[in-house]
Design a protein around this motif. Sequence first.
Motif, mmCIF file in Angstrom:
data_model
loop_
_atom_site.group_PDB
_atom_site.id
_atom_site.type_symbol
_atom_site.label_atom_id
_atom_site.label_comp_id
_atom_site.label_asym_id
_atom_site.label_seq_id
_atom_site.Cartn_x
_atom_site.Cartn_y
_atom_site.Cartn_z
ATOM 1 N N GLN A 91 9.581 2.004 1.669
ATOM 2 C CA GLN A 91 8.586 1.378 0.790
ATOM 3 C C GLN A 91 7.474 2.391 0.529
ATOM 4 O OE1 GLN A 91 6.331 -1.588 2.935
ATOM 5 N NE2 GLN A 91 5.319 -2.357 1.090
ATOM 6 N N LEU A 92 6.993 2.442 -0.720
ATOM 7 C CA LEU A 92 5.947 3.413 -1.061
ATOM 8 C C LEU A 92 4.638 3.074 -0.344
ATOM 9 C CD1 LEU A 92 5.966 4.458 -4.829
ATOM 10 C CD2 LEU A 92 6.380 5.876 -2.809
ATOM 11 N N PHE A 93 4.113 4.052 0.352
ATOM 12 C CA PHE A 93 2.858 3.890 1.083
ATOM 13 C C PHE A 93 1.688 3.965 0.107
ATOM 14 C CE2 PHE A 93 -0.562 5.852 3.723
ATOM 15 C CZ PHE A 93 -0.722 4.803 4.613
ATOM 16 N N ASN A 94 0.780 3.010 0.177
ATOM 17 C CA ASN A 94 -0.439 3.061 -0.647
ATOM 18 C C ASN A 94 -1.586 2.413 0.133
ATOM 19 O OD1 ASN A 94 -0.073 0.275 -0.833
ATOM 20 N ND2 ASN A 94 0.881 0.383 -2.843
ATOM 21 N N GLN A 95 -2.733 2.278 -0.497
ATOM 22 C CA GLN A 95 -3.918 1.782 0.212
ATOM 23 C C GLN A 95 -3.708 0.353 0.720
ATOM 24 O OE1 GLN A 95 -6.299 3.919 0.865
ATOM 25 N NE2 GLN A 95 -7.506 2.491 2.050
ATOM 26 N N ARG A 96 -2.984 -0.449 -0.058
ATOM 27 C CA ARG A 96 -2.712 -1.827 0.365
ATOM 28 C C ARG A 96 -1.869 -1.842 1.646
ATOM 29 N NH1 ARG A 96 1.326 -4.709 0.003
ATOM 30 N NH2 ARG A 96 2.400 -3.302 -1.446
ATOM 31 N N VAL A 97 -0.845 -0.987 1.681
ATOM 32 C CA VAL A 97 -0.002 -0.890 2.878
ATOM 33 C C VAL A 97 -0.821 -0.356 4.053
ATOM 34 C CG1 VAL A 97 2.079 0.160 3.880
ATOM 35 C CG2 VAL A 97 2.093 -0.583 1.490
ATOM 36 N N ALA A 98 -1.699 0.620 3.775
ATOM 37 C CA ALA A 98 -2.556 1.169 4.830
ATOM 38 C C ALA A 98 -3.420 0.060 5.445
ATOM 39 C CB ALA A 98 -3.436 2.294 4.279
ATOM 40 N N GLN A 99 -4.005 -0.794 4.595
ATOM 41 C CA GLN A 99 -4.830 -1.922 5.063
ATOM 42 C C GLN A 99 -4.020 -2.849 5.958
ATOM 43 O OE1 GLN A 99 -7.981 -2.563 4.640
ATOM 44 N NE2 GLN A 99 -8.691 -1.552 2.763
ATOM 45 N N GLU A 100 -2.801 -3.126 5.507
ATOM 46 C CA GLU A 100 -1.919 -4.020 6.242
ATOM 47 C C GLU A 100 -1.610 -3.435 7.625
ATOM 48 O OE1 GLU A 100 1.003 -5.433 3.284
ATOM 49 O OE2 GLU A 100 2.411 -5.292 4.982
ATOM 50 N N LEU A 101 -1.265 -2.153 7.650
ATOM 51 C CA LEU A 101 -0.898 -1.499 8.915
ATOM 52 C C LEU A 101 -2.092 -1.406 9.860
ATOM 53 C CD1 LEU A 101 1.460 1.384 7.695
ATOM 54 C CD2 LEU A 101 2.083 -0.886 8.562
ATOM 55 N N ALA A 102 -3.295 -1.304 9.287
ATOM 56 C CA ALA A 102 -4.512 -1.195 10.112
ATOM 57 C C ALA A 102 -4.718 -2.462 10.934
ATOM 58 C CB ALA A 102 -5.723 -0.901 9.239
ATOM 59 N N GLY A 103 -4.052 -3.540 10.571
ATOM 60 C CA GLY A 103 -4.175 -4.806 11.285
ATOM 61 C C GLY A 103 -3.342 -4.882 12.558
ATOM 62 N N TYR A 104 -2.405 -3.945 12.742
ATOM 63 C CA TYR A 104 -1.592 -3.955 13.967
ATOM 64 C C TYR A 104 -2.347 -3.282 15.115
ATOM 65 C CZ TYR A 104 2.596 -5.279 11.341
ATOM 66 O OH TYR A 104 3.505 -5.947 10.579
ATOM 67 N N PRO A 105 -2.048 -3.699 16.350
ATOM 68 C CA PRO A 105 -2.679 -3.006 17.490
ATOM 69 C C PRO A 105 -2.069 -1.624 17.723
ATOM 70 C CG PRO A 105 -1.198 -4.743 18.267
ATOM 71 C CD PRO A 105 -1.256 -4.863 16.779
ATOM 72 N N GLY A 106 -0.818 -1.439 17.274
ATOM 73 C CA GLY A 106 -0.164 -0.142 17.457
ATOM 74 C C GLY A 106 0.899 0.099 16.412
ATOM 75 N N LEU A 107 1.152 1.384 16.127
ATOM 76 C CA LEU A 107 2.234 1.762 15.213
ATOM 77 C C LEU A 107 3.105 2.804 15.913
ATOM 78 C CD1 LEU A 107 0.290 2.215 11.830
ATOM 79 C CD2 LEU A 107 1.609 0.219 12.571
ATOM 80 N N ILE A 108 4.412 2.606 15.864
ATOM 81 C CA ILE A 108 5.352 3.606 16.367
ATOM 82 C C ILE A 108 5.987 4.261 15.136
ATOM 83 C CG2 ILE A 108 7.475 3.987 17.689
ATOM 84 C CD1 ILE A 108 6.655 1.374 19.284
ATOM 85 N N LEU A 109 5.691 5.542 14.953
ATOM 86 C CA LEU A 109 6.137 6.258 13.751
ATOM 87 C C LEU A 109 7.329 7.136 14.108
ATOM 88 C CD1 LEU A 109 2.540 7.191 12.567
ATOM 89 C CD2 LEU A 109 3.997 5.402 11.608
ATOM 90 N N VAL A 110 8.473 6.810 13.546
ATOM 91 C CA VAL A 110 9.708 7.528 13.860
ATOM 92 C C VAL A 110 9.967 8.557 12.763
ATOM 93 C CG1 VAL A 110 12.164 7.291 14.393
ATOM 94 C CG2 VAL A 110 10.590 5.403 14.921
ATOM 95 N N CYS A 111 9.976 9.851 13.143
ATOM 96 C CA CYS A 111 10.169 10.916 12.162
ATOM 97 C C CYS A 111 11.613 11.381 12.154
ATOM 98 C CB CYS A 111 9.267 12.106 12.485
ATOM 99 S SG CYS A 111 7.539 11.665 12.617
ATOM 100 N N GLY A 112 12.263 11.214 11.018
ATOM 101 C CA GLY A 112 13.628 11.719 10.868
ATOM 102 C C GLY A 112 13.596 13.186 10.482
ATOM 103 N N ARG A 113 14.700 13.878 10.758
ATOM 104 C CA ARG A 113 14.849 15.299 10.390
ATOM 105 C C ARG A 113 16.287 15.491 9.917
ATOM 106 N NH1 ARG A 113 11.449 19.854 9.758
ATOM 107 N NH2 ARG A 113 9.489 18.736 9.766
ATOM 108 N N TYR A 114 16.667 16.703 9.650
ATOM 109 C CA TYR A 114 18.015 17.025 9.205
ATOM 110 C C TYR A 114 18.351 16.191 7.963
ATOM 111 C CZ TYR A 114 17.959 18.976 13.861
ATOM 112 O OH TYR A 114 17.592 19.657 14.976
ATOM 113 N N GLU A 115 19.581 15.790 7.827
ATOM 114 C CA GLU A 115 19.970 15.058 6.613
ATOM 115 C C GLU A 115 19.666 13.568 6.727
ATOM 116 O OE1 GLU A 115 20.460 18.545 5.850
ATOM 117 O OE2 GLU A 115 20.846 17.198 4.178
#
Length: 252
Positions: A91-115
């Motif tokens: 999903q495209l990240f924008n300010q609205r999504v940022a606001q929504e995510l700011a409401g969580y106590p934590g975020l686990i960000l999984v970074c993919g690599r390779y293909e």
Amino acid sequence: MKFTVLTIFPEMFSALLRGGIVGRAIEHQHISVEPINIRDFAKDRHRTVDDRPYGGGCGMVMKPEPMAEAIRHARKKDPEACTLLLTPQGQLFNQRVAQELAGYPGLILVCGRYEGIDERVREHLVDNELSIGDYVLTGGELAAMVVIDAVSRLIPGTLGSEHSAQEDSFSTGLLEYPQYTRPRSFEGTNVPEVLLSGDHGAIRQWRRQASLVRTVLKRPDLLMDQPLTTGDLEFMKKLQQDIKTIIEKHCE
Ligand code: 6GU
């Protein structure tokens, strides 16, 4: 806000952690950022995190076991967190999504690599997928940093004055008005007179109108579903009338 980043390049995050507003927010314990090396969850002697794709083709795919282990480890430590996979398919990240995510106590960000990552991890172990734009990066790390930066500045206390995040572009729904500082005259161009006047009402109105004009010229799409005041509409009608008069004058 607690950010946990799962990556095979944890050292990429050191610049983000040290400097600027994010660094200060960590220092003041408004947020925490913990990069975790997915490689630490590989079981073999070579700490392998990738393998050839079933069905053939070029490139490598991130193996499911170390990623799954890493995600489970992070979730156990932060059970309330939202698990996000950074991928151009998200999903495209924008300010609205940022606001929504700011409401969580934590975020686990999984970074993919390779293909890419094994489909079964994506299916079963992540809550949502995010992309930061329609272009392809070599991995999710830079995207994760973008998300951390944008979300952090919405956490109360991270910005010097609580005011700043409410006034910026996309929160007012308009692009920002032009800013000036000293000197009054720079290479032949002067600061608009009204900003030196001390008339706060006039300054507020000038800024609002400058924002409107900028937004109309650069990002008219932003104004389509944005609440505008009657003052805004009157200003724009006057502008429209002035433009119409000019055009008519030149056509007669
Ligand atoms: Cl989140 N990851 C990658 N690899 N490329 C991207 C992206 C993410 N967002 C835009 N391009």
